[in-house]
Design a protein around this motif. Sequence first.
Motif, mmCIF file in Angstrom:
data_model
loop_
_atom_site.group_PDB
_atom_site.id
_atom_site.type_symbol
_atom_site.label_atom_id
_atom_site.label_comp_id
_atom_site.label_asym_id
_atom_site.label_seq_id
_atom_site.Cartn_x
_atom_site.Cartn_y
_atom_site.Cartn_z
ATOM 1 N N UNK A 159 0.844 -1.207 0.000
ATOM 2 C CA UNK A 159 0.000 0.000 0.000
ATOM 3 C C UNK A 159 0.877 1.254 0.000
ATOM 4 N N UNK A 160 1.957 1.197 0.753
ATOM 5 C CA UNK A 160 2.894 2.327 0.794
ATOM 6 C C UNK A 160 3.516 2.566 -0.583
ATOM 7 N N UNK A 161 3.929 1.469 -1.252
ATOM 8 C CA UNK A 161 4.552 1.621 -2.579
ATOM 9 C C UNK A 161 3.524 2.121 -3.597
ATOM 10 N N UNK A 162 2.286 1.694 -3.446
ATOM 11 C CA UNK A 162 1.235 2.176 -4.364
ATOM 12 C C UNK A 162 0.964 3.665 -4.133
ATOM 13 N N UNK A 163 0.897 4.061 -2.852
ATOM 14 C CA UNK A 163 0.570 5.460 -2.547
ATOM 15 C C UNK A 163 1.704 6.394 -2.914
ATOM 16 N N UNK A 164 2.926 5.983 -2.524
ATOM 17 C CA UNK A 164 4.029 6.936 -2.676
ATOM 18 C C UNK A 164 5.004 6.571 -3.797
ATOM 19 N N UNK A 165 4.760 5.427 -4.422
ATOM 20 C CA UNK A 165 5.582 5.050 -5.563
ATOM 21 C C UNK A 165 6.754 4.163 -5.167
ATOM 22 N N UNK A 166 7.231 3.390 -6.147
ATOM 23 C CA UNK A 166 8.409 2.545 -5.923
ATOM 24 C C UNK A 166 9.604 3.436 -5.665
ATOM 25 N N UNK A 167 10.450 3.041 -4.752
ATOM 26 C CA UNK A 167 11.668 3.802 -4.514
ATOM 27 C C UNK A 167 12.739 2.874 -3.976
ATOM 28 N N UNK A 168 13.942 3.402 -3.855
ATOM 29 C CA UNK A 168 15.039 2.547 -3.430
ATOM 30 C C UNK A 168 14.891 2.141 -1.975
ATOM 31 N N UNK A 169 15.442 0.978 -1.675
ATOM 32 C CA UNK A 169 15.453 0.487 -0.305
ATOM 33 C C UNK A 169 16.634 -0.436 -0.109
ATOM 34 N N UNK A 170 16.914 -0.775 1.136
ATOM 35 C CA UNK A 170 17.963 -1.755 1.406
ATOM 36 C C UNK A 170 17.524 -2.690 2.524
ATOM 37 N N UNK A 171 18.096 -3.897 2.493
ATOM 38 C CA UNK A 171 17.824 -4.896 3.526
ATOM 39 C C UNK A 171 19.098 -5.044 4.348
ATOM 40 N N UNK A 172 18.972 -4.907 5.658
ATOM 41 C CA UNK A 172 20.179 -4.971 6.490
ATOM 42 C C UNK A 172 19.848 -5.603 7.841
ATOM 43 N N UNK A 173 20.912 -5.855 8.594
ATOM 44 C CA UNK A 173 20.754 -6.464 9.928
ATOM 45 C C UNK A 173 21.356 -5.500 10.936
#
Length: 430
Positions: A159-173
Amino acid sequence: MDHALLILSDGTVFPGKSFGAPAPTLEEMAGAAAHEGREGREGGRSDLSCRLRDIGEVVFNTAMSGYGEVLTDPSYTGQIVVMTYPHAGNYGIDEAWSETGPQEGRSQSARARKVKPAALIVRSLYKGPVPEGRTKLADYLARNSITGLTGVDTRALTLDLRRRGSRNGLVCRPAQGSDLTPEETELALKLLRDFPAMEGRGLIDTVGTASMVHLPASSTSPSALTSTSASTSGAAAGTDQGRHIVFYDCGAKANILREFHDLGCSLTLFPASATAEELLAAGGDAVMISNGPGDPAVLGHQVEQVRKLLGKTPLLGICLGHQIIAEAVGAETFKMKFGHHGVNHPVREEVWQGEREKGRVFVTSQNHGFAVREESLPEGVLVWFRNANDNTVEGLWDERRRIRTAQFHPESAPGPIDSRWIFSAFLEVI
Ligand SMILES: NC(=O)CC[C@H](N)C(=O)O
């Protein structure tokens, strides 16, 4: 399973647990980014960041199954894929489902990089047994050094990606515990700020074949095309015996090759660095431009070559190939808000020929973040297909210059085979 997080470029955080390869800490990611940056500068290469794991454009895919094909589709290079269907892994994975086409002439390490997305995000990873001979999804990702994130609220994320659009992200620990320190958060946001946006990224250098490959029509199963459940018994198999398709490979999916092969075609694949002269000299009946990752608007070389081919040979295109042909005829492409990624996108046919029923709607498999701007199409280039949800251009038809393209994936893999007939329709232009 360790605590791990998805962080979006605006600081939104989605917690989960990692599976597959362990998620890196931010310190490790910063070290890898600095190393890649140094290598890039010294090697004179423009965009090595696509080789970085765990960082990329976050996109959601609405397919209910097909994670094996999604993970090996070269068009997902540089993206983090979120599956909206909640369960993943329950039928395991088989290496033979790979959708990666030939990679001749590529280094051993490039060929070994089987998984194309930078990371995989799911709601709930299935951990039980899988059919004999198959690999568990977690083991497959671990073997391919890719991190998965499970336990994520993928509905809220989508829902967030639909509302605000695809954008960069990262997966980390987090280095400790389940939360990041303020310093780690700062480092994550800096890494994301420094990472290129998908708009403007040229990514085809890392995918597809690096040297010419010929797949003869006679061979029953060329080694590059050994596996498929969808296309081994083509309804129209053998009806187009003798067609020779010259294939401009920008990161082709294997099932596109299989579909042409099932229609009796021989294929000669050229790397995306090839010139128009080389493509024409191969003497094929048509030139097909493949799917592939990244922004079509920055592919100056390929657009230029295809422009030189206009009117000289029939032109066929799928996804990135459709976009490159559009650019070559003088149209524009643009970045969509969140794209079309899934197997349930309705498309309406707007141009028809012969006996075909008018205005048919097909459920199609899709994976694209860019689209062709309809207002920029020159006269004579018609919209062959249109998306029935948002009306965007889904295919082109140019009678005079014998052009046929599809923005969606008629080869499915994964997805429904409703639009598979398009491969035969492609061959009608020859
Ligand atoms: N599947 C593809 O060929 C994708 C094309 C292009 N990279 C896009 O995202 O629009």
